[in-house]
Write a protein that holds these residues in place. Structure first.
Motif, short mmCIF file in Angstrom:
data_model
loop_
_atom_site.label_atom_id
_atom_site.label_comp_id
_atom_site.label_asym_id
_atom_site.label_seq_id
_atom_site.Cartn_x
_atom_site.Cartn_y
_atom_site.Cartn_z
N LEU A 50 13.64 40.64 38.37
CA LEU A 50 11.98 40.37 38.60
C LEU A 50 11.60 39.60 37.44
O LEU A 50 11.95 39.95 36.24
N PRO A 51 10.89 38.64 37.67
CA PRO A 51 10.46 37.66 36.62
C PRO A 51 9.69 38.55 35.51
O PRO A 51 9.67 37.95 34.53
N ASP A 52 8.88 39.40 35.92
CA ASP A 52 7.94 40.20 34.82
C ASP A 52 8.87 41.25 34.16
O ASP A 52 8.17 42.17 33.61
N GLY A 53 9.88 41.54 34.49
CA GLY A 53 11.15 42.35 33.74
C GLY A 53 11.35 43.37 34.95
O GLY A 53 10.61 43.73 35.89
N GLY A 54 12.30 44.20 34.76
CA GLY A 54 13.02 45.07 35.54
C GLY A 54 13.97 44.56 36.64
O GLY A 54 14.17 43.47 36.71
N TYR A 55 14.54 45.49 37.46
CA TYR A 55 15.67 45.11 38.33
C TYR A 55 15.20 45.80 39.82
O TYR A 55 14.65 46.78 40.05
N LEU A 56 15.74 45.07 40.91
CA LEU A 56 15.82 45.53 42.07
C LEU A 56 17.28 45.88 42.40
O LEU A 56 18.05 45.04 42.27
N VAL A 57 17.74 47.08 42.89
CA VAL A 57 19.37 47.29 43.19
C VAL A 57 19.22 48.01 44.64
O VAL A 57 18.32 49.00 44.70
N THR A 58 20.05 47.55 45.48
CA THR A 58 20.19 48.07 46.75
C THR A 58 21.27 49.12 46.58
O THR A 58 22.36 49.03 46.06
N GLU A 59 21.23 50.18 47.40
CA GLU A 59 22.14 51.48 47.49
C GLU A 59 22.86 51.00 48.83
O GLU A 59 21.91 50.97 49.95
N ARG A 60 24.02 51.24 49.06
CA ARG A 60 24.58 51.14 50.57
C ARG A 60 24.08 52.12 51.66
O ARG A 60 23.90 51.81 52.80
N ASP A 61 23.73 53.38 51.26
CA ASP A 61 23.24 54.29 52.03
C ASP A 61 21.87 53.91 52.57
O ASP A 61 21.43 54.71 53.55
N GLY A 62 21.11 52.89 52.18
CA GLY A 62 19.94 52.55 52.65
C GLY A 62 18.74 52.54 51.76
O GLY A 62 17.47 51.86 52.20
N LEU A 63 18.80 52.92 50.41
CA LEU A 63 17.49 52.81 49.22
C LEU A 63 17.60 51.66 48.68
O LEU A 63 18.75 51.08 48.15
N LEU A 64 16.50 51.05 48.37
CA LEU A 64 16.18 50.12 47.52
C LEU A 64 15.70 50.52 46.28
O LEU A 64 14.56 51.21 46.44
N LYS A 65 16.12 50.38 45.02
CA LYS A 65 15.55 51.03 43.72
C LYS A 65 15.10 50.01 42.98
O LYS A 65 15.57 48.88 42.68
N PHE A 66 13.59 50.51 42.49
CA PHE A 66 13.25 49.53 41.25
C PHE A 66 13.76 50.27 40.06
O PHE A 66 13.57 51.49 39.81
N VAL A 67 14.31 49.45 39.20
CA VAL A 67 14.85 49.96 37.70
C VAL A 67 14.12 49.32 36.76
O VAL A 67 14.00 48.10 36.72
N SER A 68 13.32 50.10 35.92
CA SER A 68 12.45 49.26 34.73
C SER A 68 13.48 48.79 33.51
O SER A 68 14.64 49.38 33.67
N GLY A 69 12.76 48.18 32.70
CA GLY A 69 13.37 47.62 31.63
C GLY A 69 14.22 48.66 30.75
O GLY A 69 15.03 48.81 30.04
N GLU A 70 13.51 50.17 31.03
CA GLU A 70 13.84 51.04 30.13
C GLU A 70 14.99 51.97 30.96
O GLU A 70 15.48 52.81 30.37
N GLY A 71 15.18 51.42 32.27
CA GLY A 71 16.36 51.90 33.17
C GLY A 71 15.91 53.31 33.81
O GLY A 71 16.77 54.06 34.67
N HIS A 72 14.51 53.33 34.03
CA HIS A 72 13.82 54.53 34.82
C HIS A 72 13.87 53.94 36.37
O HIS A 72 13.74 52.78 36.49
N GLN A 73 14.45 54.71 37.29
CA GLN A 73 14.46 54.35 38.63
C GLN A 73 13.38 55.15 39.64
O GLN A 73 12.68 56.03 39.32
N SER A 74 12.97 54.30 40.55
CA SER A 74 12.14 54.77 41.63
C SER A 74 12.40 54.09 42.80
O SER A 74 12.80 52.93 42.86
N VAL A 75 12.11 54.58 43.88
CA VAL A 75 12.60 54.27 45.26
C VAL A 75 11.27 53.13 45.67
O VAL A 75 10.17 53.45 45.80
#
Length: 373
Positions: A50-75
């Motif tokens: 993401l341009p403002d920081g953080g990551y989007l990660v797909t999980e094969r079982d069907g969830l999309l996760k946002f991962v913050s710059g500090e590594g915290h995950q949220s669906v």
């Protein structure tokens, strides 16, 4: 902060066997520090930045996760319902080239139906909410006709071309003959508009019997795709069977041979098709034998790795390493195995906007790892 340093790996060059396509490389050393950005991911498949920081990660079982710059995950809610079986599930993710203004993301996924499952494309807007993000206005904009039962060979990677069109790779669902049928999306590379429609100028628009979305045919199971930063050409890497993993530069209207020609063999050891060459079918620019089971690729353009400038990095599942390919134009002149000591299946590899290389490990406790010199 849950970001933490694992260890420093000194990575000694090791030539990969590649049949007659192999070349001799000088021994080299590459040292990187591996930092785990986050762990505990369930078979992660792809990462976007993401341009403002953080990551989007797909999980094969069907969830999309946002991962913050500090590594915290949220669906991230709002993803499509996926066919999560075998290799199927929520697969690739890319941001729109105009993401900063339109907030649009694209997801490839395996979609079930009464006729079996195929590979589809989903588009949505990413909207900020307290603690993370959600998807809005999501809809499936393309549905492949590569439907079959079972969980084999969906592809599927996405890559935007400089002209704004979207390349999408499609697996042949374990039925090789389908890759030679231009009326079947199975075993092909597609070229689409951001609305999921056939792109103007596709060669199939001028050929009877071709699906209008098709760019090239004769592919087995391409799970890596990237656009060359200098030439703007699409490069793909696809799984062979027992050997014969291929690096290709798919050109409009060309046939890449599977399963008529291959540098591999069936898992039984039997010969595949008619051999390694046939008139009217294209040769890979590189192949692996034995197979490394490639997934994910990126070109190195950042200044962080001066000895890797212009190299191609390819993740290896079966090989459990990161393959570094040195290029002279479209020729692979040498290669090196990286991250061997990590002992992990590498599902995706990307260069982030910070210039560093990131990899996703493929397991029930998958990690997003940053490689720092």
């Amino acid at each position: 902060m849950i970001l933490r340093k694992i260890s420093v790996f000194t990575l000694v060059a090791a030539l990969l066997a590649a049949g007659s396509m192999a070349t001799t490389a000088a021994t080299a050393r590459s040292a990187v520090t591996l930092e785990t950005v986050t762990d505990g991911l369930s078979y992660p498949w792809s990462v976007a930045f993401l341009p403002d920081g953080g990551y989007l990660v797909t999980e094969r079982d069907g969830l999309l996760k946002f991962v913050s710059g500090e590594g915290h995950q949220s669906v991230v809610p709002g993803t499509p319902e996926v066919f999560a079986q075998g290799q199927g599930g929520l697969l690739d993710i890319v941001l729109s080239p105009d993401f900063k203004t339109d907030g649009t993301i694209f997801l490839s996924f395996s979609q079930g139906s009464t006729e079996g499952a195929g590979t589809s494309l989903f588009r949505a807007r990413l909207v900020s909410q307290e603690g993370g993000y959600r998807l809005e206005d999501g809809r499936t904009i393309f549905t492949g006709n590569n439907k079959a039962y079972g969980g084999r060979h969906f592809g599927s990677r996405l890559a935007f071309a400089p002209d704004g069109h979207l390349f999408m790779t499609i697996g042949e669902r374990g039925d090789g003959a389908r890759a030679q049928d231009p009326s079947d999306h199975a075993g092909s590379v597609l070229r689409l508009t951001p609305n999921g429609e056939p792109a103007s100028g596709n060669p199939s628009l001028e050929r009877d019997g071709y699906r209008p979305e098709i760019w090239s045919i004769g592919h087995r199971n391409p799970q890596a795709a990237a656009v060359h930063p200098q030439t703007g050409e699409l490069w793909t890497v696809e799984h062979g069977a027992r050997g014969g993993d291929e690096v290709n530069i798919p050109e409009a209207g060309r046939n890449y041979g599977w399963p008529v020609i291959s540098y591999g063999r069936h898992y039984s050891g039997e010969k595949i098709g008619e051999g390694t060459e046939k008139e009217g079918m294209e040769q890979p620019i590189h192949f692996w034998d034995p197979s490394i089971a490639p997934s994910g690729m990126t070109f190195v353009t950042g200044d962080a790795y001066p000895h890797w400038q212009g190299n191609l990095l390819v993740g290896a599942l079966r090989g459990q390493h990161l393959a570094r390919l040195e290029l002279d134009g479209a020729t692979v002149v040498s290669q090196e195995k990286l991250l061997v000591d990590l002992g992990e299946r590498i599902r995706d590899v990307r260069q982030g906007p910070d210039g560093f290389i990131y990899v996703l490990t493929d397991s029930g406790d998958g990690r997003l790892i940053r490689l720092k010199p």
